[in-house]
Scaffold this active site. Sequence first.
Site, mmCIF file in Angstrom:
data_model
loop_
_atom_site.group_PDB
_atom_site.id
_atom_site.type_symbol
_atom_site.label_atom_id
_atom_site.label_comp_id
_atom_site.label_asym_id
_atom_site.label_seq_id
_atom_site.Cartn_x
_atom_site.Cartn_y
_atom_site.Cartn_z
ATOM 1 C CB SER A 196 -0.902 0.021 1.233
ATOM 2 O OG SER A 196 -0.135 0.245 2.413
ATOM 3 C CG ASP A 197 1.277 5.881 -1.394
ATOM 4 O OD1 ASP A 197 2.204 6.066 -0.561
ATOM 5 O OD2 ASP A 197 1.095 6.638 -2.354
ATOM 6 C CD1 TRP A 198 4.652 5.697 4.826
ATOM 7 C CD2 TRP A 198 4.491 4.392 3.032
ATOM 8 N NE1 TRP A 198 5.786 4.904 4.767
ATOM 9 C CE2 TRP A 198 5.713 4.087 3.684
ATOM 10 C CE3 TRP A 198 4.164 3.664 1.879
ATOM 11 C CZ2 TRP A 198 6.611 3.129 3.210
ATOM 12 C CZ3 TRP A 198 5.063 2.706 1.410
ATOM 13 C CH2 TRP A 198 6.265 2.451 2.075
ATOM 14 C CB ALA A 255 -3.002 3.927 0.122
#
Length: 284
Positions: A225-227, A229
């Site tokens: 995941s993006d941070w 997200a």
Amino acid sequence: MVQKMTLVEKVNVTTGTGWSQDLCVGNTAPANGVGFPALCLQDGPLGLRFVDHSTAFPAGVTVGATWNRDLMYRKGKAHGLEAKLKGVNILLGPAMGPLGRMPAGGRNWEGFGPDPVLQAVAASEAIKGIQDSGVIATAKHLLANEQEHFRQSFEWGLPNALSSNLDDRTLHELYLWPFAESVRAGVASVMCSYNMVNNSYGCGNSKLMNGILKDELGFQGFVQSDWLAQRSGVASALAGLDMTMPGDGLLWQDGKSLFGPRLTEAALNGSIPIERLNDMVSSF
């Protein structure tokens, strides 16, 4: 190796330890029983973040403007080598999410330009260079990550993040092309995006992660995941998410990871089949 891991060790591999809790902006815990190390994930496409004596490499759009495969590869290899020498395992780049549909998009410069073929070739060369240096590259952000505004709902007081809505042909012939070439180049990690895609969060979108990335493109690596997200726990794991970053929950440093102990509990109560957890760990 996976078969010899305990449940807790499997969860350790898939769950970040929290924002900047160790050397990098993202870190995992080790699986000591089988000798699998903690992993260090660090930004970014331009150069290494939060380190001393690092190189500010040309922005992606500048690299793309050269139209030179050799320079694209050499820049990636130099970037990867610097990351390796700093102790980084996973470099969070290259970026290929935006094609520049929004001229004021905050991350257009990270990508290689508005042409999907140019993005695809440049990303492929950068990935080869980074990984030839002994560091894992990350193709990001899946998918249609065209603007920073409204990317996270809680930053704007909204119920949900922005949704990028697109039809199947646009998705495959424009936005997916760079990711397809990244998979062909052997990229080991893909990062899902903050934004929703057709009203389903990128990091909880089974059509994108399971259906297109892992099935159609045959991606064998891990999806991170993006941070912050990740917006769900069990649902995102079943949708194809393999690693949560940075390991915080729905808000920064809230200590309530959506994987971690909750992933352990979900595996024990059958909400997530153990085969799926094994698959998540096997992707690393």
